[in-house]
Design an enzyme around this catalytic site. Structure first.
Site, PDB file in Angstrom:
ATOM      1  CD  GLN A 109       1.734   6.911  -3.251  1.00  0.00           C
ATOM      2  OE1 GLN A 109       2.925   6.874  -3.511  1.00  0.00           O
ATOM      3  NE2 GLN A 109       0.970   7.924  -3.584  1.00  0.00           N
ATOM      4  CD1 TRP A 110       6.118  -1.486  -1.188  1.00  0.00           C
ATOM      5  CD2 TRP A 110       7.436   0.296  -0.846  1.00  0.00           C
ATOM      6  NE1 TRP A 110       7.412  -1.905  -1.293  1.00  0.00           N
ATOM      7  CE2 TRP A 110       8.238  -0.827  -1.085  1.00  0.00           C
ATOM      8  CE3 TRP A 110       8.035   1.512  -0.586  1.00  0.00           C
ATOM      9  CZ2 TRP A 110       9.641  -0.758  -1.081  1.00  0.00           C
ATOM     10  CZ3 TRP A 110       9.428   1.570  -0.579  1.00  0.00           C
ATOM     11  CH2 TRP A 110      10.213   0.450  -0.828  1.00  0.00           C
ATOM     12  CB  ILE A 111       0.673  -2.015   1.014  1.00  0.00           C
ATOM     13  CG1 ILE A 111       0.416  -3.400   1.624  1.00  0.00           C
ATOM     14  CG2 ILE A 111      -0.640  -1.261   0.877  1.00  0.00           C
ATOM     15  CD1 ILE A 111       1.630  -4.065   2.180  1.00  0.00           C
ATOM     16  CE1 TYR A 121       8.470  -1.731  15.900  1.00  0.00           C
ATOM     17  CE2 TYR A 121       6.415  -0.498  15.902  1.00  0.00           C
ATOM     18  CZ  TYR A 121       7.591  -0.880  16.522  1.00  0.00           C
ATOM     19  OH  TYR A 121       7.870  -0.403  17.773  1.00  0.00           O
ATOM     20  CB  SER A 122       2.683  -5.555  15.452  1.00  0.00           C
ATOM     21  OG  SER A 122       1.465  -5.454  16.162  1.00  0.00           O
ATOM     22  CB  ALA A 123       1.168   0.176  15.625  1.00  0.00           C
ATOM     23  NE  ARG A 124      -4.308  -5.921  17.322  1.00  0.00           N
ATOM     24  CZ  ARG A 124      -4.943  -7.089  17.341  1.00  0.00           C
ATOM     25  NH1 ARG A 124      -4.741  -7.973  16.390  1.00  0.00           N
ATOM     26  NH2 ARG A 124      -5.781  -7.375  18.312  1.00  0.00           N
ATOM     27  CG  HIS A 218       4.803  -4.501 -12.331  1.00  0.00           C
ATOM     28  ND1 HIS A 218       4.342  -4.027 -13.531  1.00  0.00           N
ATOM     29  CD2 HIS A 218       3.751  -4.403 -11.471  1.00  0.00           C
ATOM     30  CE1 HIS A 218       3.080  -3.668 -13.406  1.00  0.00           C
ATOM     31  NE2 HIS A 218       2.691  -3.879 -12.162  1.00  0.00           N
ATOM     32  NE  ARG A 223       3.783   2.632  -6.837  1.00  0.00           N
ATOM     33  CZ  ARG A 223       2.602   3.207  -6.646  1.00  0.00           C
ATOM     34  NH1 ARG A 223       2.453   4.515  -6.749  1.00  0.00           N
ATOM     35  NH2 ARG A 223       1.542   2.469  -6.368  1.00  0.00           N
TER      36      ARG A 223
HETATM   37  C1  LIG Z   1       1.153   7.005 -10.829  1.00  0.00           C
HETATM   38  C2  LIG Z   1       0.186   6.073 -10.132  1.00  0.00           C
HETATM   39  C3  LIG Z   1      -1.054   6.526  -9.728  1.00  0.00           C
HETATM   40  C4  LIG Z   1      -1.965   5.660  -9.072  1.00  0.00           C
HETATM   41  N1  LIG Z   1      -3.175   6.134  -8.660  1.00  0.00           N
HETATM   42  C5  LIG Z   1      -4.036   5.315  -8.003  1.00  0.00           C
HETATM   43  C6  LIG Z   1      -5.313   5.770  -7.527  1.00  0.00           C
HETATM   44  O1  LIG Z   1      -5.674   6.930  -7.719  1.00  0.00           O
HETATM   45  N2  LIG Z   1      -6.127   4.918  -6.855  1.00  0.00           N
HETATM   46  C7  LIG Z   1      -5.763   3.597  -6.646  1.00  0.00           C
HETATM   47  O2  LIG Z   1      -6.535   2.834  -6.043  1.00  0.00           O
HETATM   48  N3  LIG Z   1      -4.568   3.120  -7.077  1.00  0.00           N
HETATM   49  C8  LIG Z   1      -3.715   3.933  -7.737  1.00  0.00           C
HETATM   50  N4  LIG Z   1      -2.482   3.451  -8.154  1.00  0.00           N
HETATM   51  C9  LIG Z   1      -2.143   2.063  -7.860  1.00  0.00           C
HETATM   52  C10 LIG Z   1      -2.262   1.168  -9.116  1.00  0.00           C
HETATM   53  O3  LIG Z   1      -3.591   1.135  -9.591  1.00  0.00           O
HETATM   54  C11 LIG Z   1      -1.808  -0.272  -8.776  1.00  0.00           C
HETATM   55  O4  LIG Z   1      -2.648  -0.792  -7.769  1.00  0.00           O
HETATM   56  C12 LIG Z   1      -0.392  -0.319  -8.277  1.00  0.00           C
HETATM   57  O5  LIG Z   1       0.464   0.405  -9.127  1.00  0.00           O
HETATM   58  C13 LIG Z   1       0.088  -1.784  -8.232  1.00  0.00           C
HETATM   59  O6  LIG Z   1       0.196  -2.269  -9.539  1.00  0.00           O
HETATM   60  P1  LIG Z   1      -0.116  -3.782  -9.901  1.00  0.00           P
HETATM   61  O7  LIG Z   1      -1.484  -4.173  -9.476  1.00  0.00           O
HETATM   62  O8  LIG Z   1       0.196  -3.945 -11.362  1.00  0.00           O
HETATM   63  O9  LIG Z   1       1.018  -4.523  -9.028  1.00  0.00           O
HETATM   64  P2  LIG Z   1       0.972  -5.957  -8.308  1.00  0.00           P
HETATM   65  O10 LIG Z   1      -0.076  -5.985  -7.269  1.00  0.00           O
HETATM   66  O11 LIG Z   1       2.387  -6.259  -7.890  1.00  0.00           O
HETATM   67  O12 LIG Z   1       0.547  -6.923  -9.429  1.00  0.00           O
HETATM   68  C14 LIG Z   1       1.419  -7.226 -10.538  1.00  0.00           C
HETATM   69  C15 LIG Z   1       0.554  -7.818 -11.620  1.00  0.00           C
HETATM   70  O13 LIG Z   1       0.031  -9.060 -11.157  1.00  0.00           O
HETATM   71  C16 LIG Z   1      -1.305  -9.212 -11.615  1.00  0.00           C
HETATM   72  N5  LIG Z   1      -2.197  -9.333 -10.447  1.00  0.00           N
HETATM   73  C17 LIG Z   1      -1.831  -9.258  -9.131  1.00  0.00           C
HETATM   74  N6  LIG Z   1      -2.890  -9.449  -8.342  1.00  0.00           N
HETATM   75  C18 LIG Z   1      -3.937  -9.647  -9.154  1.00  0.00           C
HETATM   76  C19 LIG Z   1      -5.322  -9.882  -8.939  1.00  0.00           C
HETATM   77  N7  LIG Z   1      -5.842 -10.002  -7.715  1.00  0.00           N
HETATM   78  N8  LIG Z   1      -6.115 -10.026 -10.010  1.00  0.00           N
HETATM   79  C20 LIG Z   1      -5.628  -9.941 -11.253  1.00  0.00           C
HETATM   80  N9  LIG Z   1      -4.344  -9.711 -11.544  1.00  0.00           N
HETATM   81  C21 LIG Z   1      -3.494  -9.566 -10.505  1.00  0.00           C
HETATM   82  C22 LIG Z   1      -1.619  -7.988 -12.480  1.00  0.00           C
HETATM   83  O14 LIG Z   1      -1.306  -8.319 -13.816  1.00  0.00           O
HETATM   84  C23 LIG Z   1      -0.662  -6.962 -11.987  1.00  0.00           C
HETATM   85  O15 LIG Z   1      -0.343  -5.962 -12.938  1.00  0.00           O
HETATM   86  C24 LIG Z   1      -1.597   4.299  -8.827  1.00  0.00           C
HETATM   87  C25 LIG Z   1      -0.330   3.848  -9.241  1.00  0.00           C
HETATM   88  C26 LIG Z   1       0.547   4.707  -9.881  1.00  0.00           C
HETATM   89  C27 LIG Z   1       1.909   4.191 -10.291  1.00  0.00           C
END
Ligand SMILES: Cc1cc2nc3c(=O)[nH]c(=O)nc-3n(C[C@H](O)[C@H](O)[C@H](O)COP(=O)(O)OP(=O)(O)OC[C@H]3O[C@@H](n4cnc5c(N)ncnc54)[C@H](O)[C@@H]3O)c2cc1C
Length: 303
Positions: A109-111, A121-124, A218, A223
């Protein structure tokens, strides 16, 4: 246990040798440097380094030569203005580098937050430790019947005991097989990069994670929210406390406008205006869907 005695001694050594610097330091953050804040059963968050403080945000906004304005009240007023009006780039002038230990399913989720720099950390290369996240009894909840992405009542009695037993046994067995595959007696053993594929998603991984304050806010807004999964939310809540000590004015503005604030749609705003004029607005007259209306009522605390 999140840290070994050797690791604790290493951290104590680092903290006992302060170095002089001309750079701005945030007193509230210095106390966190290198310390491991324990999260979940084996995880932690440690601040490895940081750049900037509240004054750095003000300084960048004014493109000034000095360290912000004379009065901290002026600085925090400007920071609140920047936050209110989404003038976000001055917040990007502050950065934080963390060492995080977390279960793999939390890491997934974090990534998804792509606006950070990561080294995992590399598990390879290395062998993973026998450390698995096993939920505390109060987090062993059933599937929610109203929210497909949420939890319901906490499991109890025989059902809870059985679930815990399955989690522990499966993790233990998978790790036994991992070790067995890595070192077959008298044979070469399977490559680490392949042996790891049999391990469950509750095994712990570690990474260094560097992010600027704007993108960290953000991350925290999503989170540390009550709708985020508990296991990532506890990391976000730990980070909130650290950030509040690091940049108190910026965190205060974030808490007010983002974490504790809410966005209203044009329809919802119209409803608020009509309510203030004394009209008894209902879902049918609001123009909102049932789901939107439910969330709107929850926001106003009328449900
Ligand atoms: C409660 C919850 C439920 C979720 N459920 C799901 C799920 O079911 N399935 C799933 O796949 N994900 C899910 N997510 C993940 C969510 O869709 C986002 O991927 C995640 O929260 C990261 O957000 P972000 O893209 O805004 O953050 P970051 O990646 O840090 O991006 C920050 C901002 O930068 C911009 N940005 C960064 N990269 C790009 C790019 N390549 N193109 C365009 N703009 C960019 C966007 O404006 C973005 O908002 C969930 C998240 C939450 C909080």
């Amino acid at each position: 246990m999140p840290l070994t005695d050797d690791q604790i001694a290493e951290i104590a050594e680092l903290r006992s040798t302060p170095q002089p610097t001309l750079r701005a330091t945030a007193p509230g953050m210095e106390q966190h440097l290198y310390h491991a804040h324990e999260v979940l059963d084996h995880g932690f968050v440690r601040v490895i380094d940081y750049m900037g403080d509240d004054a750095a945000i003000v300084q960048a906004a004014r493109v000034s030569y000095g360290a912000g304005t004379k009065k901290s009240r002026d600085d925090s007023g400007l920071i609140r203005y920047l936050m209110r009006h989404w003038h976000s780039t001055p917040f990007e002038m502050c950065e934080i580098k963390l060492h995080v230990k977390l279960p793999v399913f939390v890491a997934r989720q974090w990534i998804r937050h792509r606006t950070a720099n990561v080294n995992e950390y590399s598990a390879r290369y290395s062998i993973l430790d026998r450390e698995f996240y096993i939920p505390a009894p109060d987090q062993l909840a059933a599937q929610s019947t109203v929210n497909n992405q949420g939890r319901g009542e906490v499991l109890t009695g025989a059902e809870a005991a059985q679930v815990l037993e399955i989690l522990k046994t499966d993790a233990g067995r998978a790790y036994d097989h991992y070790e067995q595959m890595l070192s077959q007696e008298g044979q070469q053993g399977l490559a680490r990069e392949l042996a790891r594929m049999n391990l469950p998603a509750n095994i712990y991984t570690q990474w260094y994670w560097k992010v600027d304050l704007h993108n960290l806010f953000h991350f925290l807004r999503l989170r540390a929210d009550e709708h985020a999964q508990y296991e990532i939310r506890v990391y976000a809540e730990t980070l909130c406390k650290i950030v509040a000590d690091w940049v108190p004015a910026a965190y205060g503005a974030f808490e007010d406008y983002r974490l504790g604030g809410a966005n209203l749609s044009a329809k919802a705003l119209d409803c608020v205006k009509r309510m203030l004029k004394g009209e008894a607005v209902t879902q049918e007259t609001s123009g909102m869907s049932k789901g939107e209306w439910r969330e709107f009522e929850a926001l106003l605390g009328s449900r």
